[in-house]
Design a protein around this motif. Structure first.
Motif, PDB file in Angstrom:
ATOM      1  N   LYS A 100      24.100 -10.725  28.950  1.00  0.00           N
ATOM      2  CA  LYS A 100      25.450 -11.037  29.453  1.00  0.00           C
ATOM      3  C   LYS A 100      25.966  -9.878  30.304  1.00  0.00           C
ATOM      4  O   LYS A 100      26.562 -10.080  31.358  1.00  0.00           O
ATOM      5  CB  LYS A 100      26.412 -11.285  28.289  1.00  0.00           C
ATOM      6  N   VAL A 101      25.731  -8.646  29.807  1.00  0.00           N
ATOM      7  CA  VAL A 101      26.182  -7.468  30.555  1.00  0.00           C
ATOM      8  C   VAL A 101      25.502  -7.415  31.915  1.00  0.00           C
ATOM      9  O   VAL A 101      26.137  -7.131  32.934  1.00  0.00           O
ATOM     10  CB  VAL A 101      25.884  -6.200  29.744  1.00  0.00           C
ATOM     11  N   PHE A 102      24.221  -7.718  31.918  1.00  0.00           N
ATOM     12  CA  PHE A 102      23.469  -7.717  33.179  1.00  0.00           C
ATOM     13  C   PHE A 102      24.040  -8.753  34.136  1.00  0.00           C
ATOM     14  O   PHE A 102      24.228  -8.483  35.321  1.00  0.00           O
ATOM     15  CB  PHE A 102      21.983  -8.018  32.897  1.00  0.00           C
ATOM     16  N   LYS A 103      24.334  -9.925  33.613  1.00  0.00           N
ATOM     17  CA  LYS A 103      24.878 -10.998  34.466  1.00  0.00           C
ATOM     18  C   LYS A 103      26.217 -10.558  35.070  1.00  0.00           C
ATOM     19  O   LYS A 103      26.458 -10.749  36.264  1.00  0.00           O
ATOM     20  CB  LYS A 103      25.090 -12.274  33.640  1.00  0.00           C
ATOM     21  N   ALA A 104      27.050  -9.955  34.235  1.00  0.00           N
ATOM     22  CA  ALA A 104      28.363  -9.508  34.716  1.00  0.00           C
ATOM     23  C   ALA A 104      28.204  -8.470  35.815  1.00  0.00           C
ATOM     24  O   ALA A 104      28.906  -8.505  36.832  1.00  0.00           O
ATOM     25  CB  ALA A 104      29.170  -8.928  33.566  1.00  0.00           C
ATOM     26  N   GLU A 105      27.262  -7.546  35.620  1.00  0.00           N
ATOM     27  CA  GLU A 105      27.028  -6.507  36.617  1.00  0.00           C
ATOM     28  C   GLU A 105      26.518  -7.129  37.913  1.00  0.00           C
ATOM     29  O   GLU A 105      26.903  -6.726  39.015  1.00  0.00           O
ATOM     30  CB  GLU A 105      26.021  -5.505  36.060  1.00  0.00           C
ATOM     31  N   ALA A 106      25.657  -8.153  37.779  1.00  0.00           N
ATOM     32  CA  ALA A 106      25.145  -8.848  38.964  1.00  0.00           C
ATOM     33  C   ALA A 106      26.295  -9.475  39.734  1.00  0.00           C
ATOM     34  O   ALA A 106      26.347  -9.409  40.968  1.00  0.00           O
ATOM     35  CB  ALA A 106      24.142  -9.911  38.540  1.00  0.00           C
ATOM     36  N   GLU A 107      27.249 -10.058  39.003  1.00  0.00           N
ATOM     37  CA  GLU A 107      28.402 -10.645  39.683  1.00  0.00           C
ATOM     38  C   GLU A 107      29.211  -9.580  40.408  1.00  0.00           C
ATOM     39  O   GLU A 107      29.661  -9.780  41.540  1.00  0.00           O
ATOM     40  CB  GLU A 107      29.290 -11.375  38.676  1.00  0.00           C
TER      41      GLU A 107
ATOM     42  N   THR B 157      19.263  -3.897  51.253  1.00  0.00           N
ATOM     43  CA  THR B 157      18.017  -3.910  50.463  1.00  0.00           C
ATOM     44  C   THR B 157      18.293  -3.688  48.993  1.00  0.00           C
ATOM     45  O   THR B 157      17.777  -4.400  48.124  1.00  0.00           O
ATOM     46  CB  THR B 157      17.049  -2.796  50.922  1.00  0.00           C
ATOM     47  N   ARG B 158      19.114  -2.689  48.706  1.00  0.00           N
ATOM     48  CA  ARG B 158      19.357  -2.375  47.312  1.00  0.00           C
ATOM     49  C   ARG B 158      20.073  -3.516  46.604  1.00  0.00           C
ATOM     50  O   ARG B 158      19.787  -3.849  45.462  1.00  0.00           O
ATOM     51  CB  ARG B 158      20.175  -1.097  47.209  1.00  0.00           C
ATOM     52  N   LYS B 159      21.016  -4.105  47.329  1.00  0.00           N
ATOM     53  CA  LYS B 159      21.770  -5.213  46.729  1.00  0.00           C
ATOM     54  C   LYS B 159      20.844  -6.358  46.370  1.00  0.00           C
ATOM     55  O   LYS B 159      20.899  -6.898  45.267  1.00  0.00           O
ATOM     56  CB  LYS B 159      22.836  -5.688  47.721  1.00  0.00           C
ATOM     57  N   GLN B 160      19.954  -6.659  47.299  1.00  0.00           N
ATOM     58  CA  GLN B 160      19.020  -7.760  47.061  1.00  0.00           C
ATOM     59  C   GLN B 160      18.155  -7.469  45.841  1.00  0.00           C
ATOM     60  O   GLN B 160      18.009  -8.298  44.933  1.00  0.00           O
ATOM     61  CB  GLN B 160      18.164  -7.921  48.313  1.00  0.00           C
ATOM     62  N   TYR B 161      17.617  -6.255  45.803  1.00  0.00           N
ATOM     63  CA  TYR B 161      16.736  -5.881  44.700  1.00  0.00           C
ATOM     64  C   TYR B 161      17.471  -5.938  43.362  1.00  0.00           C
ATOM     65  O   TYR B 161      17.001  -6.560  42.403  1.00  0.00           O
ATOM     66  CB  TYR B 161      16.205  -4.468  44.947  1.00  0.00           C
ATOM     67  N   LEU B 162      18.643  -5.327  43.320  1.00  0.00           N
ATOM     68  CA  LEU B 162      19.373  -5.269  42.056  1.00  0.00           C
ATOM     69  C   LEU B 162      19.766  -6.664  41.585  1.00  0.00           C
ATOM     70  O   LEU B 162      19.669  -6.976  40.387  1.00  0.00           O
ATOM     71  CB  LEU B 162      20.616  -4.398  42.198  1.00  0.00           C
ATOM     72  N   LEU B 163      20.192  -7.504  42.529  1.00  0.00           N
ATOM     73  CA  LEU B 163      20.592  -8.854  42.130  1.00  0.00           C
ATOM     74  C   LEU B 163      19.408  -9.593  41.534  1.00  0.00           C
ATOM     75  O   LEU B 163      19.528 -10.248  40.482  1.00  0.00           O
ATOM     76  CB  LEU B 163      21.121  -9.618  43.345  1.00  0.00           C
ATOM     77  N   ALA B 164      18.251  -9.464  42.179  1.00  0.00           N
ATOM     78  CA  ALA B 164      17.073 -10.160  41.674  1.00  0.00           C
ATOM     79  C   ALA B 164      16.715  -9.681  40.283  1.00  0.00           C
ATOM     80  O   ALA B 164      16.452 -10.474  39.369  1.00  0.00           O
ATOM     81  CB  ALA B 164      15.898  -9.941  42.634  1.00  0.00           C
ATOM     82  N   LYS B 165      16.747  -8.345  40.098  1.00  0.00           N
ATOM     83  CA  LYS B 165      16.304  -7.813  38.805  1.00  0.00           C
ATOM     84  C   LYS B 165      17.325  -8.065  37.703  1.00  0.00           C
ATOM     85  O   LYS B 165      16.961  -8.279  36.548  1.00  0.00           O
ATOM     86  CB  LYS B 165      16.056  -6.309  38.943  1.00  0.00           C
TER      87      LYS B 165
ATOM     88  N   ASP C 104      22.683   1.667  34.152  1.00  0.00           N
ATOM     89  CA  ASP C 104      23.353   2.834  34.746  1.00  0.00           C
ATOM     90  C   ASP C 104      23.139   2.857  36.255  1.00  0.00           C
ATOM     91  O   ASP C 104      24.059   3.163  37.019  1.00  0.00           O
ATOM     92  CB  ASP C 104      22.792   4.123  34.141  1.00  0.00           C
ATOM     93  N   ARG C 105      21.914   2.544  36.633  1.00  0.00           N
ATOM     94  CA  ARG C 105      21.574   2.566  38.048  1.00  0.00           C
ATOM     95  C   ARG C 105      22.416   1.547  38.797  1.00  0.00           C
ATOM     96  O   ARG C 105      22.985   1.858  39.862  1.00  0.00           O
ATOM     97  CB  ARG C 105      20.096   2.250  38.174  1.00  0.00           C
ATOM     98  N   ALA C 106      22.520   0.342  38.233  1.00  0.00           N
ATOM     99  CA  ALA C 106      23.316  -0.688  38.887  1.00  0.00           C
ATOM    100  C   ALA C 106      24.772  -0.253  38.999  1.00  0.00           C
ATOM    101  O   ALA C 106      25.424  -0.437  40.026  1.00  0.00           O
ATOM    102  CB  ALA C 106      23.204  -1.987  38.103  1.00  0.00           C
ATOM    103  N   LYS C 107      25.255   0.387  37.928  1.00  0.00           N
ATOM    104  CA  LYS C 107      26.661   0.807  37.936  1.00  0.00           C
ATOM    105  C   LYS C 107      26.897   1.885  38.966  1.00  0.00           C
ATOM    106  O   LYS C 107      27.912   1.875  39.677  1.00  0.00           O
ATOM    107  CB  LYS C 107      27.053   1.317  36.552  1.00  0.00           C
ATOM    108  N   SER C 108      25.972   2.840  39.079  1.00  0.00           N
ATOM    109  CA  SER C 108      26.198   3.912  40.049  1.00  0.00           C
ATOM    110  C   SER C 108      26.065   3.372  41.462  1.00  0.00           C
ATOM    111  O   SER C 108      26.716   3.875  42.378  1.00  0.00           O
ATOM    112  CB  SER C 108      25.245   5.082  39.807  1.00  0.00           C
ATOM    113  N   PHE C 109      25.251   2.327  41.622  1.00  0.00           N
ATOM    114  CA  PHE C 109      25.186   1.682  42.936  1.00  0.00           C
ATOM    115  C   PHE C 109      26.553   1.094  43.298  1.00  0.00           C
ATOM    116  O   PHE C 109      27.051   1.281  44.406  1.00  0.00           O
ATOM    117  CB  PHE C 109      24.117   0.595  42.911  1.00  0.00           C
TER     118      PHE C 109
END
Lengths: 259, 106
Positions: free
Chosen positions: A228-235, A76-84, A57-62
């Motif tokens: 898979k969902v996480f990977k898609a969100e990262a993309e 900063t947030r982008k870097q953190y979210l991508l890593a996680k 949810d956090r990634a989506k709202s970002f």
């Protein structure tokens, strides 16, 4: 308008019309109460699954609200979210575990969690159908074979076989109907009555059921794997173009105030 | 930025529930009224459409406080159009019941 050529016994309405209506209202209210009583209390999820969901949810709202961040904050947030999102830190089940577990489709069918869900769905549909069949049989056995009322609007002859069921007068105006059609009219029209009587809360049980099924589907057996969902969100985050609302804000404010 | 996000879904739903409540009562009362008046066929439906639209208009003016698009996403469609068909069965039921009660008691 033709004059009424059939005289209906006034007793019909006291002994047929009103009893059917009252029975249907009461049965509907009882069904409402039973469904609320049988509603299962929501179960506690394992904390890892909740964490996984909230992180997504956090990634989506970002992604949705990135424009309110300044460029540095965004970076900063982008870097953190991508890593996680690409690591396994927030996954409830790590991908290796998941593949071993999901290989056996039979294990999913016998999973007690899924069984319980199916039981609940079956129960709610049974609660919808049983009272209706019972009332319909009751109306059919007790009140069949005679006309109880005249509808205030004309109908086409197509309805004759349904609404004048069991009345052997082929030329009778279709407006004169038997008890079963009063049952149908009640079945369709009682929703506002229920919603007024049940304080508008549990009235629209169909709507409620639909709402309950939506969150279930996410956790269902056919749901996509979380990694898979996480990977898609990262993309998604990777390709995000950032446009901050703060860029040129001074200029815009000045222009707006005519300075 | 689309304006959709300015609406809270829970509040929109509660507004819709309130409108539904008004329409429930209106359609039942209109059913009783046309039953008592022993209206037949098209006259009854006309009374229903006119009466419900009148009630919707009052809802639009009084409950909307002149800025109804704060409370509904597409106010005209939601307040005036979508309720007409959905509340028809309740109206027809009351109409039939009261019509039967009134017309046979002569």
């Amino acid at each position: 308008m033709t004059t009424s050529d059939l005289v209906l016994d006034p007793q019909l309405k006291y002994w047929v019309l009103l009893p059917i209506s009252i029975a249907m209202v009461l049965v509907g209210l009882i069904r409402n109460n039973i469904t609320t009583l049988l509603q299962p209390s929501p179960k506690l999820q394992p904390y890892k699954q909740e964490r996984e969901r909230h992180f997504l949810d956090r990634a989506k709202s970002f992604t949705a609200h990135n424009h309110i961040l300044t460029p540095e904050e965004f970076a900063t947030r982008k870097q953190y979210l991508l890593a996680k999102l690409t690591s396994n830190d927030f996954l409830a089940v790590s991908p290796e575990e998941a593949t071993t577990k999901q290989q056996d489709p039979l294990a999913q069918l016998t999973d007690p969690k899924n069984n319980e869900m199916m039981m609940n769905m079956a129960l709610s549909s049974i609660l919808n159908y049983i009272p209706q069949t019972v009332i319909m049989t009751w109306v059919n056995t007790f009140f069949s074979g005679f006309i109880i009322m005249k509808l205030p609007f004309p109908l086409t002859d197509g309805f004759k076989s349904m609404l004048q069921n069991g009345i052997a007068t082929p030329d009778l105006n279709v407006s004169y109907v038997s008890a079963i059609s009063w049952y149908f009219v009640n079945l369709l029209g009682l929703r506002p009555v229920y919603s007024l009587l049940a304080c508008q809360e549990e009235a629209d049980s169909i709507q409620q059921q639909q709402q309950q099924q939506q969150p279930m589907n996410i956790a269902g057996p056919g749901a996509p794997k979380m990694d898979k969902v996480f990977k898609a969100e990262a993309e998604n985050i990777q390709i995000l173009t950032h446009e901050s609302i703060y860029t040129g804000v001074l200029q815009r404010v000045l222009e707006r105030n005519g300075l | 930025m689309n304006t959709d996000e300015a609406y809270s879904n829970a509040n929109i739903k509660s507004n819709k529930d309130k409108l539904q409540h008004v329409q429930d009562i209106t359609s039942l009362v209109l059913g009783i009224a046309s039953g008592i008046l022993t209206l037949e066929s098209i006259h009854g439906f006309l009374l229903y459409v006119i009466g419900l639209t009148l009630a919707n208009g009052l809802f639009y003016v009084i409950c909307g406080e002149g800025k109804i698009d704060k409370y509904f996403k597409s106010p005209i469609q939601e307040v005036f159009v979508s309720g007409i068909v959905g509340n028809m069965p309740g109206f027809v039921m009351m109409w039939c019941l009261v019509y039967a009660l009134v017309s046979t008691s002569a």
